[in-house]
Design an enzyme around this catalytic site. Sequence first.
Site, PDB file in Angstrom:
ATOM      1  N   CYS A  86      -9.726 120.732  44.089  1.00  0.00           N
ATOM      2  CA  CYS A  86      -8.421 121.149  43.562  1.00  0.00           C
ATOM      3  C   CYS A  86      -7.922 122.398  44.286  1.00  0.00           C
ATOM      4  CB  CYS A  86      -8.519 121.403  42.068  1.00  0.00           C
ATOM      5  SG  CYS A  86      -6.952 121.905  41.320  1.00  0.00           S
ATOM      6  N   CYS A  93     -11.290 119.544  33.726  1.00  0.00           N
ATOM      7  CA  CYS A  93     -10.094 119.714  32.893  1.00  0.00           C
ATOM      8  C   CYS A  93      -9.560 118.409  32.320  1.00  0.00           C
ATOM      9  CB  CYS A  93      -9.006 120.412  33.696  1.00  0.00           C
ATOM     10  SG  CYS A  93      -8.483 119.523  35.188  1.00  0.00           S
TER      11      CYS A  93
END
Length: 391
Positions: free
Chosen positions: A102, A208
């Site tokens: 990410c 997440c």
Amino acid sequence: MRTGLKKIVCGMSGGVDSSVAAYMLKKRGHEVVGLFMKNWDIADEKGKCSSDADREDAQYVCDRLKIPLHDVNFVKEYWNEVFSTLIKGYENGYTPNPDILCNKHIKFKYFFDHAINNIGADAIATGHYVKTSVFENLENPDTSEGIKLMLPLDQWKDQTLFLSQIPQRALQKSVFPLGDILKKDVKKIAESIGLDRIAKKKESMGICFIGKRNFQSFVEEYIEQKPGNFVDVETDKIVGTHKGAHYWTIGQRTHLSGLDKAYFVSSLDTDSQTVYVAKGTDHPALFFETLFTEPVHWIHKPPRDLIQNQMCDVGFRYQHVHPVSPCTLTLSGGNSLIVSLAQPMRSIAAGQYAVFYKDNECLGSARILRTGPSLYVLNYKDRVKFAKEFS
């Protein structure tokens, strides 16, 4: 009147770290713009998308700090360059690191480009606990020789591992205000400026987009079940069954019932869907002293000794919670590496990242392609050789 950096876009997550980072930049006299990015838009099993609540908290913070908040949607980019890579990795028996992916592909690529090109930022900022080699010269950094990524003051919160694939072009225009602050003091700052609600917010942990779901239940939505056997690495006997090798990673406890001792995953065979397991958390089949990597990403420059001698000694880490340990790097096939550890380490898995350090600098990282033989395999070969010589 300050010179140098003036307009800084700060990534706002709704958490205490990004909130205090934005506050500190504004206090220094910069024009601060908050930017909230949405990377995931699929609700959990309760019909909730955690990013909605985080967006509300980010707006609350920006209102308190009197700075504007912009939104950007990277759901497509995240799916293509992070999530899809993650799923393919699990299918092939790898253990990916979505946080590193990410940061590499989203925060310091798409987020960075959006802030610079669309908002007109001079730099971006995040709430990561890292430092750079120009930290003290925040407004007028000298980037002519490139910038190094350095360890932060708070060694417990050190996040250099997660930024170990950061491109130099982004690092040269990135600011990390929390590099010289302890986490406990960050919370105190938040409370002192009226952000008690954010300071007391539970810190997000884990992947997440999984949220509170069980990992195996989540994976079932994207990878079909491929039943296989748990096989004892010592006896070659089947000791249980599973729904697919992609559910498991090296070192993980299996929780098989009816056995006299706990079993832990020692290796995966995705072709046969066999998960090899070993008795006991300290079994030698779980420990490795050599690993092989894909081409390495050097954040600043590769170590001089490595270029001159094809070998060098540096620090090594492959998990955020582990301390840095000594290792020797050997160039192999261009920019790939053979990593020889000073001490055998547990649960190293293909797909993880080998991260390298020297003199408080994070040099960069490389994805682990495979490990060398485990201590169990090495000792087994030694025992066979000994038996043949003295039989």
